[in-house]
Design a protein around this motif. Structure first.
Motif, PDB file in Angstrom:
ATOM      1  N   ILE A 167       0.750  -1.170  -0.096  1.00  0.00           N
ATOM      2  CA  ILE A 167      -0.169   0.108   0.036  1.00  0.00           C
ATOM      3  C   ILE A 167       0.843   1.235  -0.013  1.00  0.00           C
ATOM      4  O   ILE A 167       1.843   1.528   0.859  1.00  0.00           O
ATOM      5  CB  ILE A 167      -0.891  -0.021   1.199  1.00  0.00           C
ATOM      6  CG1 ILE A 167      -1.906  -1.019   1.213  1.00  0.00           C
ATOM      7  CG2 ILE A 167      -1.808   1.199   1.323  1.00  0.00           C
ATOM      8  CD1 ILE A 167      -3.050  -0.859  -0.146  1.00  0.00           C
ATOM      9  N   GLN A 168       0.464   2.200  -0.855  1.00  0.00           N
ATOM     10  CA  GLN A 168       1.388   3.300  -1.201  1.00  0.00           C
ATOM     11  C   GLN A 168       1.103   4.469  -0.050  1.00  0.00           C
ATOM     12  O   GLN A 168       1.972   5.530   0.067  1.00  0.00           O
ATOM     13  CB  GLN A 168       1.159   3.857  -2.517  1.00  0.00           C
ATOM     14  CG  GLN A 168       1.647   2.867  -3.654  1.00  0.00           C
ATOM     15  CD  GLN A 168       3.076   2.554  -3.548  1.00  0.00           C
ATOM     16  OE1 GLN A 168       3.712   3.651  -3.787  1.00  0.00           O
ATOM     17  NE2 GLN A 168       3.531   1.331  -3.279  1.00  0.00           N
ATOM     18  N   ALA A 169      -0.129   4.584   0.438  1.00  0.00           N
ATOM     19  CA  ALA A 169      -0.504   5.664   1.300  1.00  0.00           C
ATOM     20  C   ALA A 169      -1.692   5.117   1.993  1.00  0.00           C
ATOM     21  O   ALA A 169      -2.556   4.406   1.676  1.00  0.00           O
ATOM     22  CB  ALA A 169      -0.730   6.981   0.487  1.00  0.00           C
ATOM     23  N   LEU A 170      -1.599   5.747   3.251  1.00  0.00           N
ATOM     24  CA  LEU A 170      -2.970   5.402   4.110  1.00  0.00           C
ATOM     25  C   LEU A 170      -3.555   6.557   4.911  1.00  0.00           C
ATOM     26  O   LEU A 170      -2.743   7.361   5.500  1.00  0.00           O
ATOM     27  CB  LEU A 170      -2.076   4.631   5.320  1.00  0.00           C
ATOM     28  CG  LEU A 170      -3.057   3.921   6.582  1.00  0.00           C
ATOM     29  CD1 LEU A 170      -3.769   2.815   5.752  1.00  0.00           C
ATOM     30  CD2 LEU A 170      -2.195   3.309   7.464  1.00  0.00           C
ATOM     31  N   ALA A 171      -4.925   6.520   4.764  1.00  0.00           N
ATOM     32  CA  ALA A 171      -5.677   7.644   5.360  1.00  0.00           C
ATOM     33  C   ALA A 171      -6.388   6.970   6.608  1.00  0.00           C
ATOM     34  O   ALA A 171      -6.784   5.530   6.613  1.00  0.00           O
ATOM     35  CB  ALA A 171      -6.771   8.006   4.528  1.00  0.00           C
ATOM     36  N   VAL A 172      -6.180   7.381   7.931  1.00  0.00           N
ATOM     37  CA  VAL A 172      -6.699   6.867   9.045  1.00  0.00           C
ATOM     38  C   VAL A 172      -7.819   7.653   9.660  1.00  0.00           C
ATOM     39  O   VAL A 172      -7.594   9.046   9.843  1.00  0.00           O
ATOM     40  CB  VAL A 172      -5.738   6.713   9.981  1.00  0.00           C
ATOM     41  CG1 VAL A 172      -6.199   5.824  11.393  1.00  0.00           C
ATOM     42  CG2 VAL A 172      -4.505   5.878   9.471  1.00  0.00           C
ATOM     43  N   HIS A 173      -9.173   7.467   9.799  1.00  0.00           N
ATOM     44  CA  HIS A 173     -10.201   8.010  10.476  1.00  0.00           C
ATOM     45  C   HIS A 173      -9.818   7.760  12.119  1.00  0.00           C
ATOM     46  O   HIS A 173      -9.804   6.912  12.430  1.00  0.00           O
ATOM     47  CB  HIS A 173     -11.279   7.557  10.021  1.00  0.00           C
ATOM     48  CG  HIS A 173     -12.736   8.237  10.716  1.00  0.00           C
ATOM     49  ND1 HIS A 173     -14.009   7.680  10.392  1.00  0.00           N
ATOM     50  CD2 HIS A 173     -12.642   9.051  11.623  1.00  0.00           C
ATOM     51  CE1 HIS A 173     -14.643   8.559  11.133  1.00  0.00           C
ATOM     52  NE2 HIS A 173     -14.082   9.395  11.872  1.00  0.00           N
ATOM     53  N   GLY A 174      -9.844   8.762  12.868  1.00  0.00           N
ATOM     54  CA  GLY A 174      -9.393   8.596  14.092  1.00  0.00           C
ATOM     55  C   GLY A 174     -10.770   7.958  15.100  1.00  0.00           C
ATOM     56  O   GLY A 174     -10.701   8.557  16.224  1.00  0.00           O
ATOM     57  N   ARG A 175     -11.347   7.167  14.697  1.00  0.00           N
ATOM     58  CA  ARG A 175     -12.488   6.719  15.349  1.00  0.00           C
ATOM     59  C   ARG A 175     -12.517   5.111  15.102  1.00  0.00           C
ATOM     60  O   ARG A 175     -12.309   4.632  13.935  1.00  0.00           O
ATOM     61  CB  ARG A 175     -13.949   7.089  15.213  1.00  0.00           C
ATOM     62  CG  ARG A 175     -14.158   8.615  15.728  1.00  0.00           C
ATOM     63  CD  ARG A 175     -15.657   8.854  15.182  1.00  0.00           C
ATOM     64  NE  ARG A 175     -16.146  10.205  15.776  1.00  0.00           N
ATOM     65  CZ  ARG A 175     -15.974  11.163  15.008  1.00  0.00           C
ATOM     66  NH1 ARG A 175     -15.246  11.171  13.801  1.00  0.00           N
ATOM     67  NH2 ARG A 175     -16.277  12.508  15.401  1.00  0.00           N
ATOM     68  N   HIS A 176     -13.067   4.291  16.195  1.00  0.00           N
ATOM     69  CA  HIS A 176     -13.069   2.800  15.880  1.00  0.00           C
ATOM     70  C   HIS A 176     -14.408   2.487  15.353  1.00  0.00           C
ATOM     71  O   HIS A 176     -15.168   3.572  15.445  1.00  0.00           O
ATOM     72  CB  HIS A 176     -12.681   2.067  17.007  1.00  0.00           C
ATOM     73  CG  HIS A 176     -13.386   2.165  18.366  1.00  0.00           C
ATOM     74  ND1 HIS A 176     -14.961   2.000  18.451  1.00  0.00           N
ATOM     75  CD2 HIS A 176     -12.932   2.776  19.586  1.00  0.00           C
ATOM     76  CE1 HIS A 176     -15.136   2.278  19.670  1.00  0.00           C
ATOM     77  NE2 HIS A 176     -14.229   2.956  20.330  1.00  0.00           N
ATOM     78  N   ARG A 177     -14.503   1.564  14.748  1.00  0.00           N
ATOM     79  CA  ARG A 177     -16.063   1.305  14.289  1.00  0.00           C
ATOM     80  C   ARG A 177     -17.261   1.287  14.970  1.00  0.00           C
ATOM     81  O   ARG A 177     -18.065   1.809  14.337  1.00  0.00           O
ATOM     82  CB  ARG A 177     -15.918  -0.135  13.496  1.00  0.00           C
ATOM     83  CG  ARG A 177     -17.184  -0.601  13.046  1.00  0.00           C
ATOM     84  CD  ARG A 177     -17.745  -0.027  12.068  1.00  0.00           C
ATOM     85  NE  ARG A 177     -19.254  -0.458  12.088  1.00  0.00           N
ATOM     86  CZ  ARG A 177     -20.459   0.196  11.305  1.00  0.00           C
ATOM     87  NH1 ARG A 177     -19.943   1.219  10.643  1.00  0.00           N
ATOM     88  NH2 ARG A 177     -21.533  -0.691  11.401  1.00  0.00           N
ATOM     89  N   GLN A 178     -17.018   1.074  16.240  1.00  0.00           N
ATOM     90  CA  GLN A 178     -18.242   0.915  17.211  1.00  0.00           C
ATOM     91  C   GLN A 178     -18.612   2.381  17.480  1.00  0.00           C
ATOM     92  O   GLN A 178     -19.814   2.747  17.865  1.00  0.00           O
ATOM     93  CB  GLN A 178     -17.909   0.482  18.405  1.00  0.00           C
ATOM     94  CG  GLN A 178     -17.566  -1.068  18.254  1.00  0.00           C
ATOM     95  CD  GLN A 178     -18.482  -1.844  17.390  1.00  0.00           C
ATOM     96  OE1 GLN A 178     -19.657  -1.708  17.485  1.00  0.00           O
ATOM     97  NE2 GLN A 178     -18.335  -3.219  16.713  1.00  0.00           N
ATOM     98  N   GLN A 179     -17.788   3.472  17.304  1.00  0.00           N
ATOM     99  CA  GLN A 179     -17.955   4.692  17.678  1.00  0.00           C
ATOM    100  C   GLN A 179     -18.960   5.237  16.293  1.00  0.00           C
ATOM    101  O   GLN A 179     -19.423   6.568  16.629  1.00  0.00           O
ATOM    102  CB  GLN A 179     -16.793   5.681  17.796  1.00  0.00           C
ATOM    103  CG  GLN A 179     -15.976   5.333  19.099  1.00  0.00           C
ATOM    104  CD  GLN A 179     -14.610   6.200  18.784  1.00  0.00           C
ATOM    105  OE1 GLN A 179     -13.615   5.849  18.238  1.00  0.00           O
ATOM    106  NE2 GLN A 179     -14.711   7.407  19.807  1.00  0.00           N
ATOM    107  N   ARG A 180     -18.932   4.748  15.292  1.00  0.00           N
ATOM    108  CA  ARG A 180     -19.564   5.370  14.170  1.00  0.00           C
ATOM    109  C   ARG A 180     -19.128   6.753  13.820  1.00  0.00           C
ATOM    110  O   ARG A 180     -17.991   7.200  13.921  1.00  0.00           O
ATOM    111  CB  ARG A 180     -21.066   5.296  14.382  1.00  0.00           C
ATOM    112  CG  ARG A 180     -21.496   3.919  14.303  1.00  0.00           C
ATOM    113  CD  ARG A 180     -23.159   3.586  14.669  1.00  0.00           C
ATOM    114  NE  ARG A 180     -23.198   2.253  14.919  1.00  0.00           N
ATOM    115  CZ  ARG A 180     -23.645   1.371  14.120  1.00  0.00           C
ATOM    116  NH1 ARG A 180     -23.667   1.785  12.768  1.00  0.00           N
ATOM    117  NH2 ARG A 180     -23.903   0.052  14.248  1.00  0.00           N
TER     118      ARG A 180
END
Ligand SMILES: Cc1cc2nc3c(=O)[nH]c(=O)nc-3n(C[C@H](O)[C@H](O)[C@H](O)COP(=O)(O)O)c2cc1C
Length: 239
Positions: A62-75
């Motif tokens: 993978i060449q680049a990674l975007a990360v949303h700072g919430r886990h799935r259960q937080q929606r």
């Protein structure tokens, strides 16, 4: 989204690291373009495995990674947290984009500083306010705010956005899809309080034709509401 996660796709996959690795390797080897990935920090508070997923993503090519700072259960509940994003940035060598609740130039600068990420990724803050990108860019480059878009520019961009929707989806669907976008533009416009937004949305949602939507936009930016409107001053505005 529920319809994605119920099929063990999207962020639901975070629970099965071996499967994530298998999928990423298969995709990377199947295409010639660079493959990027977007993840949440994990499935739930007890399994914030974002760092492990990031490492295996890097190993898979993978060449680049975007990360949303919430886990799935937080929606979308609570606040995005940036500690996991900072840890991911430390753990891999590929570019990392920090995502979640970035809605202003100052917030973008703070999140970049805190996480060490290479970029921020913006979602909801761009809905109805596409100028957020240039405002953030200007602030990061110059350390000061650029002027907000003029009413003339707002009107022009909104018109061209609606036209693109009508052209792309056809008049029937385009007119309907335009309704939610107009709602977002209204919400981002300081001239309208919540009651006025509700009235305007109701009026716009009752319109069935593309031309009627354009006339509505002209009216929205007419001189009574917007003394600085150049379109109106030039007599272009129907009002
Ligand atoms: C209209 C909309 C569509 C989205 N679609 C996707 C998607 O297809 N895949 C995904 O991983 N995230 C999707 N997201 C989530 C965003 O990429 C982002 O992670 C989330 O909105 C948090 O960022 P924000 O606080 O800047 O909005 C979507 C968000 C919005 C508002």
């Amino acid at each position: 989204a529920k319809k994605v996660c119920n099929k063990a796709a999207g962020s639901a996959l975070l629970r099965d690291e071996a499967l994530v690795a298998e999928i990423l390797e298969a995709v990377v080897s199947a295409v010639e373009v660079p493959v990027t990935l977007k993840i949440r920090t994990g499935w739930c508070a007890d399994s914030n495995n974002g760092v492990r997923i990031a490492r295996l993503a890097e190993a898979a090519g993978i060449q680049a990674l975007a990360v949303h700072g919430r886990h799935r259960q937080q929606r979308y509940h609570g606040q995005a947290e940036y500690d996991t994003i900072a840890a991911i940035k430390q753990a891999v060598h590929i570019p990392v984009f920090a995502n979640g609740d970035v809605d202003s130039p100052l917030k973008a600068a703070e999140v970049l500083d805190y996480t060490g990420a290479d970029a921020v990724m913006i979602g909801r803050a761009a809905q109805g306010y596409p100028w957020v990108f240039r405002e953030i860019d200007h602030y990061l480059r110059h350390g000061r705010y650029c002027p907000s878009p003029s009413l003339t520019e707002r009107a022009e961009v909104l018109r061209s956005h609606l036209k693109t929707l009508h052209d792309f989806y056809g008049d029937y669907m385009g007119v309907r899809i335009a309704r939610k976008h107009l709602g977002w533009y209204l919400a981002a416009d300081d001239r309208f309080d919540a009651d006025r937004q509700r009235e305007l949305r109701a009026a716009f949602n009752a319109l069935e034709l593309a031309d009627a939507q354009f006339a509505f936009i002209d009216d929205l930016f007419c001189p009574e509401r917007s003394p600085g409107c150049v379109r109106a001053a030039n007599g272009i505005c129907a009002a």
